[in-house]
Design a protein around this motif. Structure first.
Motif, PDB file in Angstrom:
ATOM      1  N   PRO A   1      23.366 -36.406 -37.583  1.00  0.00           N
ATOM      2  CA  PRO A   1      23.732 -37.412 -36.525  1.00  0.00           C
ATOM      3  C   PRO A   1      24.889 -37.573 -35.804  1.00  0.00           C
ATOM      4  N   PHE A   2      25.562 -36.366 -35.946  1.00  0.00           N
ATOM      5  CA  PHE A   2      26.989 -36.260 -35.297  1.00  0.00           C
ATOM      6  C   PHE A   2      27.405 -34.977 -34.805  1.00  0.00           C
TER       7      PHE A   2
ATOM      8  N   ARG B   1      31.823 -37.253 -33.791  1.00  0.00           N
ATOM      9  CA  ARG B   1      31.414 -38.228 -32.864  1.00  0.00           C
ATOM     10  C   ARG B   1      29.895 -38.529 -33.228  1.00  0.00           C
ATOM     11  N   GLU B   2      29.524 -39.639 -33.425  1.00  0.00           N
ATOM     12  CA  GLU B   2      28.043 -40.020 -33.894  1.00  0.00           C
ATOM     13  C   GLU B   2      27.320 -39.762 -32.590  1.00  0.00           C
ATOM     14  N   THR B   3      26.144 -39.375 -32.836  1.00  0.00           N
ATOM     15  CA  THR B   3      25.264 -39.057 -31.766  1.00  0.00           C
ATOM     16  C   THR B   3      24.850 -40.501 -30.959  1.00  0.00           C
ATOM     17  N   GLN B   4      24.532 -41.314 -32.010  1.00  0.00           N
ATOM     18  CA  GLN B   4      24.113 -42.679 -31.584  1.00  0.00           C
ATOM     19  C   GLN B   4      25.365 -43.584 -31.731  1.00  0.00           C
TER      20      GLN B   4
ATOM     21  N   GLU C   1      33.848 -42.289 -33.307  1.00  0.00           N
ATOM     22  CA  GLU C   1      34.651 -41.134 -33.539  1.00  0.00           C
ATOM     23  C   GLU C   1      35.411 -41.188 -34.740  1.00  0.00           C
TER      24      GLU C   1
ATOM     25  N   GLN D   1      31.278 -40.888 -43.440  1.00  0.00           N
ATOM     26  CA  GLN D   1      30.172 -41.740 -43.277  1.00  0.00           C
ATOM     27  C   GLN D   1      29.517 -41.703 -41.884  1.00  0.00           C
ATOM     28  N   ALA D   2      28.312 -41.302 -41.637  1.00  0.00           N
ATOM     29  CA  ALA D   2      27.718 -41.302 -40.457  1.00  0.00           C
ATOM     30  C   ALA D   2      26.385 -41.373 -40.545  1.00  0.00           C
ATOM     31  N   GLY D   3      25.741 -42.261 -39.737  1.00  0.00           N
ATOM     32  CA  GLY D   3      24.320 -42.115 -39.798  1.00  0.00           C
ATOM     33  C   GLY D   3      23.735 -42.809 -41.050  1.00  0.00           C
TER      34      GLY D   3
END
Lengths: 703, 400
Positions: free
Chosen positions: B190-191, B241-244, B248, B264-266
């Protein structure tokens, strides 16, 4: 079959070692003073003993304390003692030789009576008459600045100094050395290294002179109530007597220390016993210089020093039941030092016992051969014969008609080559290794190959040039070996690092590449004759001579290239086996590659007609420089995986060689320039390239 | 030169013939040998100050280089890599093709062919061999080994156990010096990750001390390359950078860090790790015992021995690796390389370091020399154990 009769220290016969063990002691009958090990030569034992008794009776220490005067038999007995040092078992004679070489810069020393001592005599004096040995001029100090730094007045260049002479400056010397040793090796100056070396040498000498201190004194036991039952009625006793009761002493000490609510008397006893143990510890610390006692069990590999025996006996362990008698043997020797006959008897008994123990482990078999190797000093005689040969050749040039002189020269250098080869062979047998395993051995082997190949060329060419060269190379090589050994001052038969512990690769790669070195240097040496001959107009009209020289150089160059290429590839295969890569651009590998590349350049240039005779000769001379860089130069860089080949003592010699060769090359280029247009083309008919038909037309178009 | 001759191809033929003659000439051979000699000499001296890795990089693996004389005069030189390629051509044309066939030239042909085999072997080895090391403490097992000098960045879910990883190879980020940046998009993550400011040897320093791109009060301060390549600790600045949502997060990725960057991401936890490149072995190695024997009365090593268990498809087999006696299995060779800790006392747990090599040309040198080999017992140029080598684990990702 040779067998030995082991004798106890009290000269009572005892069971001899097993036949297998005894059989491992060879009979080196041709030694100057053979050990009386053999039953088959039992009659000689009596004769020798009588001789030794007679000699010993005559020889006693000088009354003024200026000379120890050991009998030859006693000296030989000590020379044949085995000691473990630097990872291997060697004769005490070898140890003494290299220790004296390191301290004194040569394998001899003069006692107070002005008599020249052999290394083993010097060592015996240091062990048994330390007060005398401290006055011998044992320490070579070359640099006046070293003495100035420690506040001792300089006498003259290459002067030797006694321990007593340096002793007032000892503290200053040790302080300086301690501060220098904290630096990285590369950061230390020459002076700092020399000061550190002198300090190390003094410490090593001290270790020897204090080695038997434990045997020169007694220990108080009478005033200690705790020891009254162990040593009734004795005010003091020898260390061996204490060791014989080592387990009891340890138990007593433990009991006294663990006792709760101890009485004042018990506390006093505990303190006295602790003091006794501390005293023993202190004296035994000095007794660690020589590991002369083979281990008690077959599985152990570390030989024991008296310090080890003392420590082991006091701890009461089961692995040293023989500690007390062995220590007693040394004590008896020390106490009998002024009674030569008694001393000889005791020394013989102890040496018999130690030799038997070593033989039982299979570690005594080559001691006699090694003693013989150093006694025979084959390389010295080889050097002498090389010099003689060169003188004879010079005489033959001055009186050309005298064939006897030429034959004598050939005989001398042939004998020199034979002695050199015999010496190398003896080293191989002693070590159980191929001929080349260290830098020192490369010098010997390169010299031998160069001399033998030169003799072969002389046999083919018969111009007396290769013969003269054989003499010069023999002299130069053996002189260099001698100098290298003296500068290093270390055993030239050291233990091998793990990666070198393979006779297969040592025998193939190392031997091959060293032959390549030898041939490369030989080609360069031959070319010197050509260049100097042309420059000086020597036998100017003798075209056959110069043609022959060029052919010889070309042939030797091809020979060198073959061995260099094969050796280099074999080295790569070994590296692949050991380190996982064929080629790693290591400096030593690069050095070998540089030799190959230069030789390829010269041969291709000659074959392609780009250079003629002068080019080949100048190429061969420069090839010698490349070989020297590869052989010794890269070792001075101090980097790479071939760290076992580093050396620091040859820098000045190597630099001088480079400079001299630069001058020769410059002079050669000048001669080449002078001869341009008239340069001979000796190899043209023989070595012109043959090309196929397609190539011929292209060559024509090129021309 | 007329138009007609050009049309007839005479010019081309003559040019080709001249080129052939030049490429096959002794003159070229001599120039190549001399240049190789010069580079070998310069590269050897260069090692003293800059170490082997740098010397290889500058002199021995380069196409061209600039040699500074007295630090002031730049002299362009061909690199060893280029010279060896030309030498192979020169040797093939002049030493094999142009030589008259016949028994008298048999030796010349064989010699040149042998050298050619070595050169081809060197090329294949340089391009395709894999070399690294495996460090194991006693009773420890592993089926992974790592490079000594090549970096990679691994991105995966921080599960605390095995997880699928995306790998960014060194060539995709080691040229990102200064402000140059590159973004990496992962199909299942997700990033994106953007990298810039790579330094082959660096240390994180407080921002006030060194300036530059600060992350959490620290910057990546470049340092002089160490003489020993293994001592270098690379660093690079990373931004995810998170896609959704486009949120950053920045971090300094440093090879000397004890732990990877965890972020942490998504809704999940991910790890981003700058580390030495790793490969997987097709078998597992367990170090049962390491023994270091010394020569008596010295500190000189007599023998290093690693007793290992090799486990392959559930079948365990004991083996011993020691100096000059490596372990060969499925195209990989494990050599006894090092040990530690160097300050270990009797009874301490020791580790053993194995050099691990997969080299399809391992036996080329023997075939070039054609000498009996003490393992195979015979000259066997086709003995190279290349069968059964699995593909190297590397999942490269699309570079945006």
């Amino acid at each position: 079959m040779t067998r030995i009769v082991a004798a106890s220290p009290t000269r009572k016969p005892c069971a001899r070692p097993s036949a297998t063990a005894a059989d491992q002691i060879p009979a080196w009958r041709w030694l100057p003073a053979p050990r009386n090990h053999s039953l088959t030569t039992i009659s000689w034992i009596g004769v020798l003993l009588l001789c030794s008794v007679a000699t010993a009776a005559e020889q006693t220490p000088a009354a003024d304390g200026s000379s120890a005067d050991w009998s030859p038999q006693t000296v030989h007995m000590f020379a044949m003692l085995a000691v473990q040092e630097g990872g291997r078992v060697k004769p005490l004679d070898t140890y003494a030789g290299f220790t004296l070489l390191k301290l004194n810069g040569r394998r001899s020393c003069t006692n107070l009576a002005g008599k020249r001592l052999t290394p083993i005599q010097w060592l015996m004096d240091s062990l048994f008459y330390p007060e005398m040995a401290r006055q011998y001029k044992t320490f070579l100090v070359d640099n006046a600045d070293v003495l100035a730094a420690i506040g001792v007045s300089f006498e003259e260049r290459r002067a030797r100094y006694s321990y007593d002479g340096l002793a007032p400056a000892r503290d200053r010397l040790m302080d300086l050395a301690h501060s220098y040793m904290g630096k990285e090796g590369k950061e230390r100056t020459l002076l700092e290294n020399q000061i550190a070396n002198l300090a190390q040498n003094m410490l090593e000498f001290e270790r020897l002179t204090h080695f038997l201190d434990f045997a020169r004194r007694t220990y108080p036991v009478g005033e200690n109530a705790a020891l009254a039952d162990l040593f009734p009625g004795q005010p003091e006793c020898r260390l061996s007597a204490l060791l014989a009761k080592g387990p009891d002493l340890s138990k007593k000490l433990a009991a006294l220390h663990n006792q709760e609510n101890a009485t004042p008397e018990q506390k006093t006893s505990a303190q006295a016993l602790s003091k006794l143990f501390r005293e023993i510890d202190k004296t035994s610390d000095d007794a660690s210089a020589l590991a002369v006692f083979p281990p008690a069990t077959k599985d152990e590999i570390e030989w024991r020093t008296p310090a080890d025996l003392i420590s082991c006996a006091l701890q009461g362990g089961p692995s040293c039941p023989d500690a007390a008698p062995l220590i007693a043997g040394l004590e008896d020797l020390v106490q009998a030092r002024d009674d030569r006959m008694h001393f000889a008897t005791l020394a013989e008994a102890l040496s018999e016992k130690l030799a038997g123990l070593a033989a039982a482990r299979g570690e005594y078999g080559k001691i006699g051969l090694e003693v013989a190797y150093y006694r025979l000093d084959l390389f010295y005689y080889s050097l002498t014969l090389s010099v003689l040969s060169f003188i004879l050749i010079a005489v033959s040039w001055m009186a050309p008609g005298r064939r006897i002189v030429s034959f004598a020269a050939i005989g001398s250098i042939s004998l020199a080559a034979a002695l050199l080869s015999a010496g190398i062979a003896m080293r191989c047998v002693i070590r159980g290794r191929p001929p080349v395993t260290t830098l020192y051995e490369t010098i010997l082997f390169v010299t031998a190959v160069a001399v033998v190949v030169s003799l072969f060329m002389e046999w083919v060419n018969r111009q007396r040039v290769a013969l003269a060269l054989a003499s010069v190379l023999g002299m130069a090589g053996l002189f260099l070996a001698n100098k290298y050994e003296a500068v290093e001052g270390l055993d030239t038969m050291p233990s091998m690092v793990a990666v070198l512990d393979t006779n297969f690769w040592l025998a193939t790669h190392v031997t091959t590449i060293t032959i390549g070195y030898a041939a490369g240097l030989l080609a360069g040496a031959l070319s010197h004759v050509y260049v100097f001959g042309q420059l000086l107009g020597w036998r100017r009209g003798d075209a056959a001579l110069y043609r022959g020289l060029t052919r010889m150089v070309y042939g030797v160059f091809c020979f060198a290239l073959f061995f260099s290429v094969v050796g280099t590839v074999l080295g790569g295969i070994w590296a692949n086996e050991s380190w996982g890569r064929f080629w790693g651009w290591d400096p030593k590998e690069n050095g070998a590659l540089m030799i190959v590349l230069w030789q390829l350049t010269v041969l291709h240039a000659r074959t392609g007609g780009l250079i003629r005779d002068y080019g080949v000769h100048l190429g061969a001379i420069f090839g010698g420089v490349v070989v020297a860089f590869s052989w010794f130069g890269v070792n001075l860089l101090g980097v790479g995986l071939h760290s076992y080949g580093f050396t620091s003592g040859v820098h000045a010699t190597l630099t001088a060689f480079y400079l001299v060769e630069a001058v020769v090359l410059f002079a050669g280029c000048a001669a080449w320039w002078r001869a341009r247009g008239n340069e001979p083309g000796t190899l043209e008919p023989a070595a012109a390239p043959k090309v196929n038909r397609r190539a011929k037309s292209s060559q024509r178009s090129r021309s | 030169m007329t138009t007609r001759s050009l049309v007839n191809g005479d010019f081309v033929r003559q040019a080709l013939k001249k080129a052939f003659d030049w490429l096959a000439s002794y003159e070229l051979s001599c120039v190549l040998f001399l240049l190789l000699l010069l580079l070998t000499y310069l590269g050897t001296l260069y090692q003293v100050e800059h170490g082997l890795y740098q010397a290889q990089h500058v002199y021995f693996e380069s196409l061209v280089l600039v040699q500074w004389v007295f630090g002031a005069i730049p002299i362009p030189l061909p690199g060893t890599y280029l010279l060896l390629i030309v030498l192979a051509v020169n040797l093939t044309l002049g030493g094999i093709i142009r030589v008259r066939m016949g028994w008298s030239k048999f030796g010349t042909l064989v010699t040149h062919a042998g050298i050619l085999v070595l050169l081809v072997g060197a090329f294949v080895s340089y391009r395709y061999a894999v070399a690294g090391h495996l460090t194991l403490y006693e009773h420890e097992s592993s089926n992974e080994f790592q490079s000594s000098n090549e970096w990679e960045i691994a991105v995966g879910e921080a599960t605390g156990g095995p997880a699928r990883e995306y790998l960014i190879p060194a060539r995709a980020f080691t040229n990102l010096r200064g402000a140059l940046s590159r973004s990496f998009r992962f199909p299942d993550l997700p990033f994106d990750v953007t990298l810039h400011g790579f330094s082959p040897n660096a240390r994180p320093m407080p921002a006030t001390a060194a300036g530059g791109d600060a992350v959490d009060g620290f910057v990546l301060a470049p340092r002089e390359a160490e003489r020993e390549q293994e001592a270098n600790q690379a660093g690079v600045l990373a931004t995810i950078r998170e896609t959704q949502g486009g949120a950053e997060k920045k971090a300094i990725l440093w090879a000397g860090a004890y732990e990877p960057w965890v972020v942490q991401a998504g809704g999940k936890t991910w790890s981003v790790d700058l580390r030495l490149r790793r490969w997987t072995l097709p078998f597992t190695v367990t170090l049962d015992k390491f023994t270091r024997e010394l020569h008596p009365q010295t500190n000189m090593a007599r023998k290093f021995t690693s007793d290992v268990t090799k486990t392959e498809e559930g079948v365990a087999q004991k083996a011993r690796i020691t100096m000059n006696e490596p372990l060969r299995n499925l195209g990989y060779t494990l050599y006894q390389s090092s040990w530690g800790p160097s300050n270990a006392r009797p009874g301490d747990r020791l580790y053993s370091v194995f050099a691990v090599v997969r080299n399809p040309t391992e036996r080329f040198a023997i075939s070039a020399l054609c000498v009996p080999h003490h393992h195979t017992g015979a000259c066997n140029p086709f003995h190279a154990e290349v069968g059964g080598v699995p593909s190297i684990r590397e999942q490269e990702i699309a570079v945006k």
